[in-house]
Design an enzyme around this catalytic site. Structure first.
Site, PDB file in Angstrom:
ATOM      1  N   HIS A  93       5.546  16.727   7.808  1.00  8.43           N
ATOM      2  CA  HIS A  93       5.059  16.136   6.557  1.00  8.43           C
ATOM      3  C   HIS A  93       5.856  16.630   5.359  1.00  8.43           C
ATOM      4  CE1 HIS A  93       1.803  16.066   9.512  1.00  8.43           C
ATOM      5  NE2 HIS A  93       1.277  15.038   8.853  1.00  8.43           N
TER       6      HIS A  93
ATOM      7  N   GLY B  24      -5.543  22.575   8.567  1.00  8.33           N
ATOM      8  CA  GLY B  24      -5.100  21.311   9.177  1.00  8.33           C
ATOM      9  C   GLY B  24      -6.274  20.361   9.208  1.00  8.33           C
ATOM     10  N   PRO B  25      -7.425  20.826   9.731  1.00 10.44           N
ATOM     11  CA  PRO B  25      -8.636  20.016   9.579  1.00 10.44           C
ATOM     12  C   PRO B  25      -9.015  20.009   8.094  1.00 10.44           C
ATOM     13  CG  PRO B  25      -8.859  21.586  11.382  1.00 10.44           C
ATOM     14  CD  PRO B  25      -7.641  21.986  10.595  1.00 10.44           C
TER      15      PRO B  25
ATOM     16  N   GLY C   1      -7.044  14.513   0.501  1.00 14.94           N
ATOM     17  CA  GLY C   1      -7.787  14.499   1.762  1.00 14.94           C
ATOM     18  C   GLY C   1      -8.910  15.520   1.770  1.00 14.94           C
TER      19      GLY C   1
ATOM     20  N   ILE D  86      -2.035   9.425  -3.310  1.00 22.38           N
ATOM     21  CA  ILE D  86      -1.600   8.888  -2.005  1.00 22.38           C
ATOM     22  C   ILE D  86      -2.274   9.656  -0.873  1.00 22.38           C
ATOM     23  CG2 ILE D  86       0.383   8.744  -0.406  1.00 22.38           C
ATOM     24  CD1 ILE D  86       0.718   6.700  -2.536  1.00 22.38           C
TER      25      ILE D  86
ATOM     26  N   HIS E 290       4.543  10.764   3.470  1.00 16.11           N
ATOM     27  CA  HIS E 290       3.451  11.687   3.798  1.00 16.11           C
ATOM     28  C   HIS E 290       3.720  12.445   5.089  1.00 16.11           C
ATOM     29  CE1 HIS E 290      -0.506  13.208   4.988  1.00 16.11           C
ATOM     30  NE2 HIS E 290      -0.193  12.719   6.169  1.00 16.11           N
TER      31      HIS E 290
ATOM     32  N   GLU F 166     -24.510  23.305   6.313  1.00 20.68           N
ATOM     33  CA  GLU F 166     -24.201  23.992   7.572  1.00 20.68           C
ATOM     34  C   GLU F 166     -22.689  24.131   7.800  1.00 20.68           C
ATOM     35  OE1 GLU F 166     -26.197  21.314   7.314  1.00 20.68           O
ATOM     36  OE2 GLU F 166     -28.187  22.188   7.609  1.00 20.68           O
TER      37      GLU F 166
ATOM     38  N   ASP G  22     -41.536  18.669  15.860  1.00 22.01           N
ATOM     39  CA  ASP G  22     -40.494  18.070  15.013  1.00 22.01           C
ATOM     40  C   ASP G  22     -39.744  16.955  15.743  1.00 22.01           C
ATOM     41  OD1 ASP G  22     -40.836  19.111  12.493  1.00 22.01           O
ATOM     42  OD2 ASP G  22     -39.594  20.874  12.856  1.00 22.01           O
TER      43      ASP G  22
ATOM     44  N   HIS H  52     -34.722  17.037  16.205  1.00 19.18           N
ATOM     45  CA  HIS H  52     -34.549  18.478  16.042  1.00 19.18           C
ATOM     46  C   HIS H  52     -34.401  19.216  17.372  1.00 19.18           C
ATOM     47  CE1 HIS H  52     -35.537  17.518  11.993  1.00 19.18           C
ATOM     48  NE2 HIS H  52     -35.737  18.768  11.610  1.00 19.18           N
TER      49      HIS H  52
END
Ligand code: TPP
Ligand code: MG
Length: 679
Positions: A30, A118-119, A160, A191, A265, A420, A478, A482
């Site tokens: 990239h 990366g994530p 992102g 972009i 990109h 979470e 619940d 749950h």
């Protein structure tokens, strides 16, 4: 570190050249983000970042997180240019097997990389965790006239990360806690992969962050080093809020035909465009050749060594006056447990066995937390708004709160709010920073919300602990939303994650001990550890009496809990189903059928035992039945195709827990009947 523009554009262009050439050589990667953020990087790394390339582990260094990790060539170029142990050969080997320059930055592989990114979005969470850890350590260790913890956390982000929901979770909390030493530089290039973001990301990001209570510096020309420099100065000059610097940039800046388009990109520019870029920039050096004056302009070794030496003498003075605190700080930053911890735990385990209490394992977990919190001052708890259900607090613990412009109010319990995923990513950042051993709670079903951050902790071998309560249909009314069904099995599939589902107070204590004694991995000091998930019941579970040897055997992950002379089958159970297995054993005994009961609180720990142990617990040839209130497929690994599994392969129902166990056939009768079928 004075003149922000000297020696002229060549400094930033060195990043451009290295990025486009390395991506071209690898034929993948990239180039757009590194080329577009080159001046931003120059302003931060040359004028502000306090770091020492010769000691990437310096405790008080500024932390830098490239949250838009696809721009990995940016950080590799920076580390190389500033003098880290990352020779040019490694850049030539970008993205190749076993190079120090993997496709996305990975902590522990490249000196100077603080976290694996990366994530998208999670790097921001890690940065918030690092800033939080710094603020807490400062509150805990600094003394009047002795400021030994005092650094910034800087993060780069693209569109992102800011589109990802997790950025809302973590930046909202950072604003609430007023983490003023967190500075995020936004590569506002308009972009992303699909093209111009105006069609899918038209937020007013500056307003959004103002809404979080951030200090927002907008409209900065991201290609003007002096402008970015001034913005960072302004950010550092205040102590009230985290700062977002919105930098207008052009992706792939410098490439005459491709800049400003999504084509730069994530693909090589190609030979012709690279030649055109060289010409446009006036960059005549060959690929991977950097003119010496440019190296000299970037070299951070001298300034870094001086900064660290200055800090070291301050620390030495601190150590003189507060020797115990200084030793504690060193220990904590290494992630080592205190001397004497093992004996303290053993005493707690024996006391637990003595008490033999009936308790929900979430309550048993709180007993363990209370004991461990005494022994381990680094233990830093929290919950995603379920503290009273997860039992992740302890008597007398203070909550972390925003300060009054003079730093955080110290506490060892974090109210993460209903976040979470954010909590999990922040915990990773805290662990990566060093100084604390974070744990956080939510319901097991919502582990899915956190899941990729749990995976990242496992990938990075970080010592964090997830307290997942309400672990089955046993939570009752619940209902199916749950009630965990697939979660225990699916978490067990994550490499390096240790999963425990204890059956009583003793197993819960051992599970906690296993979690905190996993080795910490800090920076390049990587150990074969990782995170732990504790799966805990909402409902009471009876204590199972054990002799001393059996009590010690819990730490093997799977062990013979109740044997029987001439056993003809083995029942394997976990958590709340262990007592069902024991009842089935008693029932079968009355019919003259001897069976052994194996408790298997941690399959991964059991799997790591030697072959002799495993054979002794699960003798080859004896038919096996596994019992767990969840999906059955995983258990065939232990019972084989000839064995049977009593479990639940559908979603739950809303009803009292007792009704549900009967309805789903998780009963001693059903288990006994199943044993007879496999005999
Ligand atoms: C969670 C996650 N989803 C998707 C991707 C794939 N991906 C990598 S970069 C990117 C677009 C990022 O856009 P931006 O941050 O604006 O980067 P730029 O194109 O400006 O460099 C996507 C979708 C990812 N890495 N992580
Ligand atoms: Mg972008």
């Amino acid at each position: 570190m004075s003149n922000p523009t000297a020696p002229y554009p060549a400094l930033a262009d060195a990043i451009r050249a290295l990025a486009m050439d390395a991506v071209q050589q690898a034929n993948s990667g990239h180039p757009g983000a590194p080329m577009g953020m080159a001046e931003i990087a120059q302003a931060l790394w040359i004028n502000h970042l306090r770091h020492n390339p010769n000691d990437p582990a310096w405790a008080n260094r500024d932390r830098f997180v490239l949250s838009n990790g696809h721009g990995s060539m940016l950080i590799y170029a920076l580390l190389h240019l500033t003098g880290y142990d990352l020779p040019i050969e490694e850049l030539k080997n970008f993205r190749q097997l076993h190079s120090k320059t993997p496709g996305h930055p990975e902590v522990g592989i490249t000196p100077g990389v603080e976290t694996t990114t990366g994530p998208l979005g999670q790097g921001l969470g890690n940065a918030v965790g690092m800033a939080l850890a710094e603020a807490l350590l400062a509150a805990e260790f600094n003394k009047p006239g002795h400021t030994i913890v005092d650094h910034h956390t800087y993060a780069f982000t693209g569109d992102g990360c800011l589109m990802e929901g997790i950025s809302h979770e973590v930046c909202s909390l950072a604003g609430t806690l007023k983490l003023s030493k967190l500075v995020v530089l936004y590569d506002d290039n308009g972009i992303s992969i699909d093209g111009h973001v105006e069609h899918w990301f038209a937020d007013d990001t500056a307003k959004r962050f103002e809404g979080y209570g951030w200090n927002v510096i907008r409209g900065v020309d991201g290609h003007d080093v002096a402008a970015v420099d001034a913005a960072i100065k302004a950010a550092r000059g205040q102590s009230e809020k985290p700062t977002l610097i919105v930098c207008r940039t052009v992706i792939g800046k410098g490439a005459p035909n491709m800049a400003g388009t999504h084509n730069v990109h994530g693909a090589p520019l190609g030979k012709d465009e690279i030649a055109a870029t060289r010409a446009a920039l006036g960059w005549s050096a060959e690929p991977f050749q950097i003119p010496q004056p440019v190296y000299d302009g970037w070299d951070a070794r001298k300034a870094g060594a001086a900064a660290q030496a200055e800090w070291q003498s301050a620390f030495d003075a601190y150590a003189e006056q507060y020797p115990e605190l200084a030793a504690e700080f060193r220990r904590r930053m290494k992630g080592e447990l205190p001397a004497g911890y093992a004996a303290q735990f053993q005493a707690f385990l024996e006391a637990t066995a003595q008490k033999a209490e009936t308790a929900a394992t979430r309550k048993a977990s709180q007993f363990a937390i209370a004991a461990l919190a005494q022994a381990l001052p680094e233990l830093l708890g929290g919950s995603a708004d379920l503290t009273g259900s997860n039992y992740t607090d302890w008597k007398g613990v203070a909550a972390v709160r925003a300060g009054d412009g003079k730093g955080l109010q110290f506490g060892r319990h974090i109210n993460y709010g209903v976040r979470e995923f954010g909590m999990a990513a922040i915990m990773n950042g805290i662990a990566l920073h060093g100084g604390y051993l974070p744990f956080g709670g939510t319901f097991l079903t919502f582990s899915d919300y956190s899941r990729n951050a749990i995976r990242m902790a496992a990938l990075m071998k970080q010592r964090v602990v997830h307290v997942f309560t309400h672990d089955s249909i046993g939570l009752g009314e619940d209902g199916p939303t749950h009630q965990s069904i697939e979660h225990a099995s699916s978490l067990r599939l994550i490499p390096n994650l240790s999963v425990w589902r204890p059956c009583d107070t003793a197993e819960t204590a051992v599970a906690w001990n296993a979690a905190v004694t996993r080795p910490a991995s800090i920076g390049m000091d990587v150990h074969d550890g990782g995170p732990t998930a504790l799966l805990l019941s909402r409902q009471n579970l009876p204590y199972v009496e054990r002799d001393a040897a059996t009590l010690q055997a819990i730490s093997r992950g799977g062990y013979v809990l109740r044997d029987a002379e001439g056993a003809r089958a083995v029942i394997i159970a976990t958590g709340s189903e262990v007592s069902i297995a024991l009842d089935a054993q008693a029932q079968l005994a009355k019919e003259g059928i001897a069976v052994r009961v194996v408790s298997m609180p941690s399959t991964d720990v059991f799997d790591r035992q030697d072959a002799g142990w495993k054979r002794a617990v699960l003798p080859p040839g004896l038919p096996r039945v596994a019992v767990e209130a969840g999906v059955t497929a995983f258990w065939h690994k232990y019972v084989g195709l000839e064995g049977a599994v009593v479990g639940i392969d559908r979603y739950g129902e809303s009803a009292p827990a007792g009704t549900l166990f009967k309805f789903f056939g998780l009963t001693a009768d059903k288990v006994a009947e199943t044993v007879k079928q496999v005999l």
